[in-house]
Design a protein around this motif. Structure first.
Motif, PDB file in Angstrom:
ATOM      1  N   GLY A  18     -22.864 -34.439 -28.693  1.00 42.52           N
ATOM      2  CA  GLY A  18     -23.543 -33.826 -28.677  1.00 42.52           C
ATOM      3  C   GLY A  18     -23.043 -32.363 -28.146  1.00 42.52           C
ATOM      4  N   LEU A  19     -22.538 -32.791 -27.086  1.00 40.67           N
ATOM      5  CA  LEU A  19     -21.666 -31.985 -26.297  1.00 40.67           C
ATOM      6  C   LEU A  19     -20.518 -31.941 -27.725  1.00 40.67           C
ATOM      7  N   ILE A  20     -19.531 -32.202 -28.182  1.00 35.41           N
ATOM      8  CA  ILE A  20     -18.437 -32.098 -28.013  1.00 35.41           C
ATOM      9  C   ILE A  20     -18.721 -31.879 -29.364  1.00 35.41           C
ATOM     10  N   ASP A  21     -19.744 -32.125 -30.720  1.00 36.90           N
ATOM     11  CA  ASP A  21     -20.248 -31.374 -31.611  1.00 36.90           C
ATOM     12  C   ASP A  21     -21.190 -30.260 -32.199  1.00 36.90           C
ATOM     13  N   ARG A  22     -20.945 -29.831 -30.740  1.00 33.47           N
ATOM     14  CA  ARG A  22     -21.746 -27.915 -29.904  1.00 33.47           C
ATOM     15  C   ARG A  22     -23.323 -28.135 -30.388  1.00 33.47           C
ATOM     16  N   HIS A  23     -24.443 -29.330 -30.349  1.00 30.96           N
ATOM     17  CA  HIS A  23     -25.851 -29.956 -30.726  1.00 30.96           C
ATOM     18  C   HIS A  23     -26.702 -28.994 -29.753  1.00 30.96           C
ATOM     19  N   ILE A  24     -25.857 -29.487 -28.079  1.00 30.87           N
ATOM     20  CA  ILE A  24     -26.518 -29.313 -26.904  1.00 30.87           C
ATOM     21  C   ILE A  24     -25.008 -28.126 -25.863  1.00 30.87           C
ATOM     22  N   PRO A  25     -25.410 -27.224 -25.201  1.00 25.54           N
ATOM     23  CA  PRO A  25     -24.525 -26.370 -23.800  1.00 25.54           C
ATOM     24  C   PRO A  25     -24.447 -27.854 -22.617  1.00 25.54           C
ATOM     25  N   VAL A  26     -23.225 -27.059 -22.204  1.00 30.05           N
ATOM     26  CA  VAL A  26     -23.168 -28.661 -20.692  1.00 30.05           C
ATOM     27  C   VAL A  26     -24.167 -28.348 -19.533  1.00 30.05           C
ATOM     28  N   GLU A  27     -24.755 -27.420 -19.828  1.00 29.77           N
ATOM     29  CA  GLU A  27     -26.354 -27.343 -18.403  1.00 29.77           C
ATOM     30  C   GLU A  27     -26.936 -28.131 -19.098  1.00 29.77           C
ATOM     31  N   GLU A  28     -27.631 -28.404 -20.468  1.00 25.79           N
ATOM     32  CA  GLU A  28     -28.838 -28.924 -20.906  1.00 25.79           C
ATOM     33  C   GLU A  28     -27.947 -30.850 -20.625  1.00 25.79           C
ATOM     34  N   ALA A  29     -27.034 -30.441 -21.498  1.00 28.83           N
ATOM     35  CA  ALA A  29     -26.108 -32.566 -21.057  1.00 28.83           C
ATOM     36  C   ALA A  29     -26.478 -32.521 -19.815  1.00 28.83           C
ATOM     37  N   VAL A  30     -25.988 -31.709 -18.794  1.00 23.88           N
ATOM     38  CA  VAL A  30     -26.015 -32.511 -17.653  1.00 23.88           C
ATOM     39  C   VAL A  30     -27.023 -32.551 -16.907  1.00 23.88           C
ATOM     40  N   LEU A  31     -27.811 -31.862 -17.639  1.00 24.25           N
ATOM     41  CA  LEU A  31     -29.076 -32.249 -16.743  1.00 24.25           C
ATOM     42  C   LEU A  31     -29.989 -33.398 -17.696  1.00 24.25           C
ATOM     43  N   LEU A  32     -30.134 -33.589 -18.756  1.00 21.26           N
ATOM     44  CA  LEU A  32     -30.502 -35.157 -19.340  1.00 21.26           C
ATOM     45  C   LEU A  32     -29.892 -36.115 -18.774  1.00 21.26           C
ATOM     46  N   SER A  33     -28.441 -35.827 -18.037  1.00 23.20           N
ATOM     47  CA  SER A  33     -28.270 -36.730 -17.694  1.00 23.20           C
ATOM     48  C   SER A  33     -28.215 -37.319 -16.308  1.00 23.20           C
ATOM     49  N   ARG A  34     -29.297 -36.291 -15.814  1.00 25.31           N
ATOM     50  CA  ARG A  34     -30.032 -36.441 -14.693  1.00 25.31           C
ATOM     51  C   ARG A  34     -31.355 -36.804 -14.475  1.00 25.31           C
ATOM     52  N   LEU A  35     -31.744 -36.843 -15.855  1.00 24.49           N
ATOM     53  CA  LEU A  35     -33.525 -36.727 -15.883  1.00 24.49           C
ATOM     54  C   LEU A  35     -34.039 -37.059 -14.313  1.00 24.49           C
ATOM     55  N   GLU A  36     -33.573 -38.618 -13.844  1.00 26.98           N
ATOM     56  CA  GLU A  36     -34.241 -39.503 -12.983  1.00 26.98           C
ATOM     57  C   GLU A  36     -34.884 -38.660 -11.635  1.00 26.98           C
ATOM     58  N   GLU A  37     -33.052 -38.033 -11.414  1.00 22.33           N
ATOM     59  CA  GLU A  37     -32.770 -37.882  -9.943  1.00 22.33           C
ATOM     60  C   GLU A  37     -33.578 -36.103 -10.383  1.00 22.33           C
ATOM     61  N   GLU A  38     -33.473 -36.346 -11.301  1.00 26.60           N
ATOM     62  CA  GLU A  38     -34.123 -34.299 -11.487  1.00 26.60           C
ATOM     63  C   GLU A  38     -35.885 -34.828 -10.831  1.00 26.60           C
ATOM     64  N   TYR A  39     -36.606 -35.797 -11.558  1.00 28.96           N
ATOM     65  CA  TYR A  39     -37.925 -36.044 -11.453  1.00 28.96           C
ATOM     66  C   TYR A  39     -38.310 -36.193  -9.557  1.00 28.96           C
ATOM     67  N   GLN A  40     -36.876 -37.022  -9.310  1.00 29.08           N
ATOM     68  CA  GLN A  40     -37.178 -37.396  -8.054  1.00 29.08           C
ATOM     69  C   GLN A  40     -37.603 -36.639  -7.405  1.00 29.08           C
ATOM     70  N   ILE A  41     -36.478 -35.695  -7.235  1.00 27.57           N
ATOM     71  CA  ILE A  41     -35.837 -34.297  -6.290  1.00 27.57           C
ATOM     72  C   ILE A  41     -37.469 -33.891  -6.868  1.00 27.57           C
ATOM     73  N   GLN A  42     -37.879 -33.558  -7.504  1.00 29.69           N
ATOM     74  CA  GLN A  42     -39.602 -32.893  -8.069  1.00 29.69           C
ATOM     75  C   GLN A  42     -40.286 -33.372  -7.003  1.00 29.69           C
ATOM     76  N   GLN A  43     -40.489 -34.452  -7.118  1.00 27.23           N
ATOM     77  CA  GLN A  43     -41.731 -35.261  -6.267  1.00 27.23           C
ATOM     78  C   GLN A  43     -41.339 -35.333  -4.362  1.00 27.23           C
ATOM     79  N   TRP A  44     -39.896 -36.080  -4.076  1.00 20.37           N
ATOM     80  CA  TRP A  44     -39.940 -36.013  -2.949  1.00 20.37           C
ATOM     81  C   TRP A  44     -38.966 -34.435  -2.410  1.00 20.37           C
TER      82      TRP A  44
END
Length: 317
Positions: free
Chosen positions: A250-276
């Motif tokens: 998705g990044l290489i094809d320019r479908h999503i930017p770096v910030e979004e790709a990183v956020l999506l790869s850390r989705l569970e971690e970001e969820y836990q940060i929001q909780q705890w």
């Protein structure tokens, strides 16, 4: 005095007189933004060497006593950074010295745009050279020295294997909030990849992961084979950072930017940060570091896929 045949006079990163071309200005803005992603990390963060500096991790190379053990930092020993074109490609000059790889090979890259970006990386160093911030230099050294001695087919197989454990394909069954978040954020990426490459991927909550059809693997294998060896190494580097072939493409094809790709790869971690809650510096440091690495790998892959020269570039904003 004229330069020897087959070579160009070095071109400074700071010299005046070059006309403004959008391609060069855009290139430098892209990479300086990548560097700022790293330097913007919280000041409380310790100086961890999370990136194999310059040459990669320490290891002995077959048939030689030389090891990959470059320093993490050293005092800056040069004033001027420039690039020049030689018979083997584009070279980086630190004052009057030619940059070398950890195996003492001449540091030569196939693309002038990549040479500009690497030179900018060296020129951005202050009193101390922080090798662990120089991701493009690291990638070039790995491509030139090939310490793991892998060929193109081996790199492609390693990249495609990530499909079997792709981050966006593994789903949880609880808690309900995380299940909903994964469905909302990851399903569109899988649907995009299936449509873009005309394949079937799917997702699974099983510990065994999704059952990826052989045809899907063959399709991605053929697609990756269309890239040259240098670009392919950049793509694999991004895949290993995000733990996802789908997000990386998705990044290489320019479908999503770096910030979004990183956020999506850390989705569970970001969820836990929001909780705890957020650990004061550690989570932010990890985020900025992952962004910097991912941006560098993506830029590297694109620059290695572009034409080899950028005429009359301006090497300043």
């Amino acid at each position: 005095m004229a330069a020897p045949r087959g070579r160009e006079e070095p071109r400074s990163l700071t010299g005046p007189g070059h006309p403004h071309l959008a391609v060069a200005r855009c290139l430098l803005r892209m990479w300086r933004s990548c560097l700022r992603l790293f330097y913007a990390r919280p000041p409380q963060a310790p100086r961890l060497c999370l990136t194999p500096p310059v040459g990669g991790p320490s290891l002995s190379l077959p048939g030689t006593a030389r090891t990959y053990t470059p320093p993490t930092e050293r005092k800056r020993f040069y004033q001027k950074v420039s690039i020049s074109q030689g018979e083997g490609g584009f070279e980086i000059n630190l004052d009057h010295r030619k940059l070398k790889t950890p195996q003492a090979k001449l540091f030569t890259v196939p693309s002038e745009a990549l040479a500009i970006a690497v030179a900018t990386e060296w020129d951005s160093q202050q009193d101390t050279i922080k090798f662990y911030t120089m991701h493009l230099t690291t990638l070039c050294n790995a491509a030139l020295d090939n310490p793991s001695q892998r060929n193109k087919d081996q790199i492609i197989r390693a990249a495609v294997k990530f499909l079997e454990t792709d981050t966006v394909c593994y789903r949880v069954e609880e808690p309900a909030g995380l299940v909903e978040l994964q469905n909302n954020e990851w399903d569109p990426m899988i649907e995009w990849a299936e449509k873009r490459y005309n394949v079937e991927i799917g997702s699974s909550t099983s510990i065994m992961g999704p059952n990826i059809p052989a045809r899907t693997k063959d399709t991605f294998t053929s697609h990756l084979a269309s890239y040259n060896m240098w670009a392919l190494q950049g793509i694999e580097y991004v895949i290993t950072q995000l733990k996802s072939l789908i997000l990386s493409m998705g990044l290489i094809d320019r479908h999503i930017p770096v910030e979004e790709a990183v956020l999506l790869s850390r989705l569970e971690e970001e969820y836990q940060i929001q909780q705890w809650g957020n650990v004061e510096w550690a989570h932010d440091y990890d985020l900025y570091e992952l962004r910097a690495r991912t941006a560098a790998g993506t830029l590297f892959a694109h620059l290695c896929s572009e034409s080899s020269t950028v005429k009359h570039k301006l090497l300043q904003d």
